[in-house]
Design an enzyme around this catalytic site. Structure first.
Site, PDB file in Angstrom:
ATOM      1  N   ASP A 166       0.907  -1.156  -0.165  1.00 23.27           N
ATOM      2  CA  ASP A 166       0.035   0.112  -0.095  1.00 23.27           C
ATOM      3  C   ASP A 166       0.948   1.321  -0.202  1.00 23.27           C
ATOM      4  O   ASP A 166       2.191   1.016  -0.033  1.00 23.27           O
ATOM      5  CB  ASP A 166      -0.979  -0.035   1.089  1.00 23.27           C
ATOM      6  CG  ASP A 166      -0.350   0.112   2.582  1.00 23.27           C
ATOM      7  OD1 ASP A 166       1.007   0.403   2.532  1.00 23.27           O
ATOM      8  OD2 ASP A 166      -1.002   0.373   3.566  1.00 23.27           O
ATOM      9  N   CYS A 218       3.359  -3.154   4.159  1.00 23.58           N
ATOM     10  CA  CYS A 218       2.480  -1.756   4.487  1.00 23.58           C
ATOM     11  C   CYS A 218       3.243  -1.338   5.552  1.00 23.58           C
ATOM     12  O   CYS A 218       4.339  -1.210   5.747  1.00 23.58           O
ATOM     13  CB  CYS A 218       0.992  -2.172   4.852  1.00 23.58           C
ATOM     14  SG  CYS A 218       0.944  -3.260   6.185  1.00 23.58           S
ATOM     15  N   GLY A 219       2.338  -0.461   6.265  1.00 24.86           N
ATOM     16  CA  GLY A 219       3.228   0.363   7.250  1.00 24.86           C
ATOM     17  C   GLY A 219       3.907  -0.493   8.520  1.00 24.86           C
ATOM     18  O   GLY A 219       4.916  -0.363   8.978  1.00 24.86           O
ATOM     19  N   THR A 220       3.044  -1.388   8.896  1.00 29.86           N
ATOM     20  CA  THR A 220       3.566  -2.490   9.854  1.00 29.86           C
ATOM     21  C   THR A 220       3.743  -3.863   9.513  1.00 29.86           C
ATOM     22  O   THR A 220       4.372  -4.686  10.183  1.00 29.86           O
ATOM     23  CB  THR A 220       2.473  -2.464  11.096  1.00 29.86           C
ATOM     24  OG1 THR A 220       1.225  -2.986  10.671  1.00 29.86           O
ATOM     25  CG2 THR A 220       2.262  -1.129  11.721  1.00 29.86           C
ATOM     26  N   ILE A 228       1.125  -5.937   9.545  1.00 30.35           N
ATOM     27  CA  ILE A 228       0.063  -6.490   9.910  1.00 30.35           C
ATOM     28  C   ILE A 228      -1.282  -6.561   9.118  1.00 30.35           C
ATOM     29  O   ILE A 228      -1.853  -7.810   8.889  1.00 30.35           O
ATOM     30  CB  ILE A 228      -0.198  -5.821  11.415  1.00 30.35           C
ATOM     31  CG1 ILE A 228       1.200  -5.998  12.438  1.00 30.35           C
ATOM     32  CG2 ILE A 228      -1.383  -6.623  12.296  1.00 30.35           C
ATOM     33  CD1 ILE A 228       0.989  -5.159  13.552  1.00 30.35           C
ATOM     34  N   HIS A 276      10.379 -23.535   9.472  1.00 29.48           N
ATOM     35  CA  HIS A 276       9.322 -24.425  10.354  1.00 29.48           C
ATOM     36  C   HIS A 276       7.734 -24.359   9.999  1.00 29.48           C
ATOM     37  O   HIS A 276       6.932 -25.056   9.925  1.00 29.48           O
ATOM     38  CB  HIS A 276       9.192 -23.772  11.796  1.00 29.48           C
ATOM     39  CG  HIS A 276      10.590 -23.994  12.355  1.00 29.48           C
ATOM     40  ND1 HIS A 276      11.007 -23.627  13.595  1.00 29.48           N
ATOM     41  CD2 HIS A 276      11.723 -24.544  11.966  1.00 29.48           C
ATOM     42  CE1 HIS A 276      12.045 -23.959  14.019  1.00 29.48           C
ATOM     43  NE2 HIS A 276      12.549 -24.504  13.048  1.00 29.48           N
ATOM     44  N   HIS A 311       7.852 -30.745  11.009  1.00 29.22           N
ATOM     45  CA  HIS A 311       7.091 -29.591  10.660  1.00 29.22           C
ATOM     46  C   HIS A 311       5.842 -29.840   9.533  1.00 29.22           C
ATOM     47  O   HIS A 311       4.951 -29.158   9.468  1.00 29.22           O
ATOM     48  CB  HIS A 311       7.803 -28.645   9.984  1.00 29.22           C
ATOM     49  CG  HIS A 311       8.885 -27.934  11.174  1.00 29.22           C
ATOM     50  ND1 HIS A 311       8.581 -27.506  12.510  1.00 29.22           N
ATOM     51  CD2 HIS A 311      10.340 -28.323  11.245  1.00 29.22           C
ATOM     52  CE1 HIS A 311       9.774 -27.239  13.165  1.00 29.22           C
ATOM     53  NE2 HIS A 311      10.878 -27.947  12.252  1.00 29.22           N
TER      54      HIS A 311
END
Length: 151
Positions: A14, A70-72, A74, A103, A138
Site C-alpha cells: 500500500d 505496508c506500514g506495519t 500486520i 518451520h 514440521h
C-alpha cells in the site's frame, strides 16, 4: 543463481510500504528473480486489502511466493491469511525470516516500512528467499493447518 533464476515472486504494497517495496523489487531483480509488482505505484493513499488479496490468490493459484509491505505488515498479513492456503508471516528480524520458512513453510513475507529500515528488510528478504522448508516434524504441523482449512 540457477535456482533463483527459476524463482518467480509477486510483490505488492500500500502507500505506507511503497518506498520499501521499490527497494525490494530492485533487490529481487538484482538476484535475477522474476518479480511481478502489482502495486501500488505511488505514495498516494490506497487500501491494502485488495492488493493483499490479489497477491495471496496468485500465490495459491500459481504456486509461487509473495511479499507484501505496508506500514506495519500486520494489515497485509491479516488479509492475506484469509485466503485458503496462505501462510503469511509478519517478519521484522532475520531469525524469524528463517524460522517462518523452515518451520512454517510461509509463502508470503510481510514487512512494515514504518517498523524496519531498508537495510534490515533486504537482509530479511534474502534469508526468507534462501531458506527451505525443513519438512520433518514440521510437515505434520503444516498438514494440520491444511486439513483444518479444508473442513
Amino acid at each position: 543463481m540457477d535456482e533463483k533464476k527459476k524463482l518467480k515472486m509477486i510483490i505488492g504494497s500500500d502507500h505506507a510500504g511503497f518506498t520499501l517495496k521499490e527497494k525490494i523489487v530492485s533487490l529481487l531483480k538484482d538476484l535475477e528473480i522474476e518479480v511481478e509488482d502489482v502495486g501500488t505505484f505511488s505514495t498516494e493513499r490506497t487500501n491494502y486489502g485488495p492488493i493483499a488479496q490479489l497477491v495471496a490468490e496468485r500465490v495459491v493459484n500459481e504456486n509461487i511466493k509473495g511479499i507484501l509491505i505496508c506500514g506495519t505488515g500486520i494489515g497485509m498479513s491479516i488479509m492475506a491469511n484469509k485466503v485458503t492456503g496462505i501462510r503469511a508471516a509478519v517478519v521484522h528480524d532475520i531469525f524469524s525470516a528463517e524460522a517462518t520458512r523452515a518451520h512454517n513453510d510461509s509463502n508470503i513475507l510481510c514487512m512494515g516500512e514504518r517498523v524496519i529500515g531498508s537495510g534490515l528488510a533486504i537482509e530479511i528478504t534474502k534469508k526468507w528467499i534462501t531458506t527451505q522448508f525443513d519438512a520433518g516434524k514440521h510437515a505434520e504441523r503444516i498438514q494440520f493447518i491444511k486439513d483444518y482449512e479444508s473442513e
